[in-house]
Design an enzyme around this catalytic site. Sequence first.
Site, mmCIF file in Angstrom:
data_model
loop_
_atom_site.group_PDB
_atom_site.id
_atom_site.type_symbol
_atom_site.label_atom_id
_atom_site.label_comp_id
_atom_site.label_asym_id
_atom_site.label_seq_id
_atom_site.Cartn_x
_atom_site.Cartn_y
_atom_site.Cartn_z
ATOM 1 N N CYS A 341 14.443 54.906 39.895
ATOM 2 C CA CYS A 341 13.828 56.069 40.527
ATOM 3 C C CYS A 341 12.329 55.836 40.715
ATOM 4 O O CYS A 341 11.928 54.985 41.504
ATOM 5 C CB CYS A 341 14.128 57.341 39.737
ATOM 6 N N HIS A 425 19.986 57.405 38.720
ATOM 7 C CA HIS A 425 19.994 57.582 37.271
ATOM 8 C C HIS A 425 21.446 57.509 36.775
ATOM 9 O O HIS A 425 22.383 57.806 37.512
ATOM 10 C CB HIS A 425 19.433 58.958 36.881
#
Length: 502
Positions: A341, A425
């Site tokens: 991310c 994630h």
Amino acid sequence: MSGGLLVAGTTSDAGKSVVTAGICRWLVRQGVKVAPFKAQNMSLNSFVTREGAEIGRAQAMQAQACRVEPTALMNPVLLKPGGERSSQVVLLGKPVGELSARGYHGGRQRELLGTVLDCLAELRGSHDAVICEGAGSPAEINLRRTDIVNMGIARGAGLPVLVVGDIDRGGVFASFFGTLALLSPEDQALVAGFLVNKFRGDVSLLEPGLDMLHGLTGRRTYGVLPYRHGLGIDEEDGLRISLRGAVRESDTAPPVGEDVLRVAVCAVPLMSNFTDVDALAAEPGVLVRFVDRPEELADADLVIVPGTRGTVRALQWLRARGLADALVRRAAEGRPVLGICGGFQVLGEHIEDEVESRAGHVDGLGVLPVRVRFAREKTLTRPAGEALGEPVEGYEIHHGVATVAGGEPFLDGCRVGQTWGTHWHGSLESDGFRRAFLREVAAAAGRRFVPAPGTSFAALREEQLDRLGDLIEQHADTDALWRLIESGAPQGLPFIPPGAPA
């Protein structure tokens, strides 16, 4: 209306999240249809529900304890800090803007009381019991007027309150008594009693104090939970990583191969979803640590740049610490680096940010052929796919939109040599993919490491949740606890002066 309970705490980190999860798991094993609830959560560890709503990871974990699918109703307000004095406000799973602490507590918070009470009522209408978690302490008298997560929600919904105290910190009796004595008479009437958490030693030595506490307050103690290592699963914040702690603090299986793998995680500012590394730490022979100096990368077989709520700030921090240069050297040498991310964005060529930091054009580390532009609308998805020949699932939470201009495809990101980047994630919780990825890392690092063939992250998580349920079942007065959930706080509880002003 169904039963309910608010689990409050004498302090932050008293154990509210794990006690709530433990009560939920105990109830569901008794055949009770139960749901978790936290009106307002402040955390950088969040999760995306099936309907694309962002909630705190602690509530997602508690939903798993209840064996139900998490929804936005379980955490209607999520605050994601973006600095010392401001947070992004996520309402019913969607971001609605940035507010200063003064702006939020100065009026906006109180406006949300009706919304959170409606969410709680909807959950109570479809479940036998709802176990609510408070935040911080209910005795934060400076915030009581606008409170929607502790006594505000208890009063609004008529919930009995159980106050949890961490005896391992010391001063638990003063904390119990002081918490109660700082509440108004109306709030005190809902505080049914106490629960001692993290006790070490002989309970019989504690009992005289519990008796005196009962005599002083008219309220009983519903249980004394012993200290157990590795129970802090899906923490709201901090670096007390759940399964990492469990692996380090308990007996685990030795490595399957001849070597271990060392994983260094850069402890960037405003780190988000550090729970991504839990699945790595659950693997026998994988050692995970957090680092903030370049020399700590030298012996690492894998370096992870994790997610962050402040991508540009993290980039500046990496450069100031000398970690940026170390990461660029690693990438050039073909030594494994994984960016997740915000960490993926950092590894790209440049960032255009008029949303999060408002810094405009910022050069990235340039080790991945990626350009990132921050959009005002947040991406909240639950992607699934395949990588390294294995199925993978994950979730995405980001404003940055990545344009990939080269490399090999990797989980909607890319890979160049042994540098990997993705917005996903949770991908390492997919067991087959995690093992395949670790084999690649071991080969690149020259380690004779072999992933354990039978490690199931989901099974380990279930075992942890069952351990929490066992703690409640074995060390709390569950009959009294159920009466409290079903019938509310006992009538006629005495007022303890001085009490808070109205």
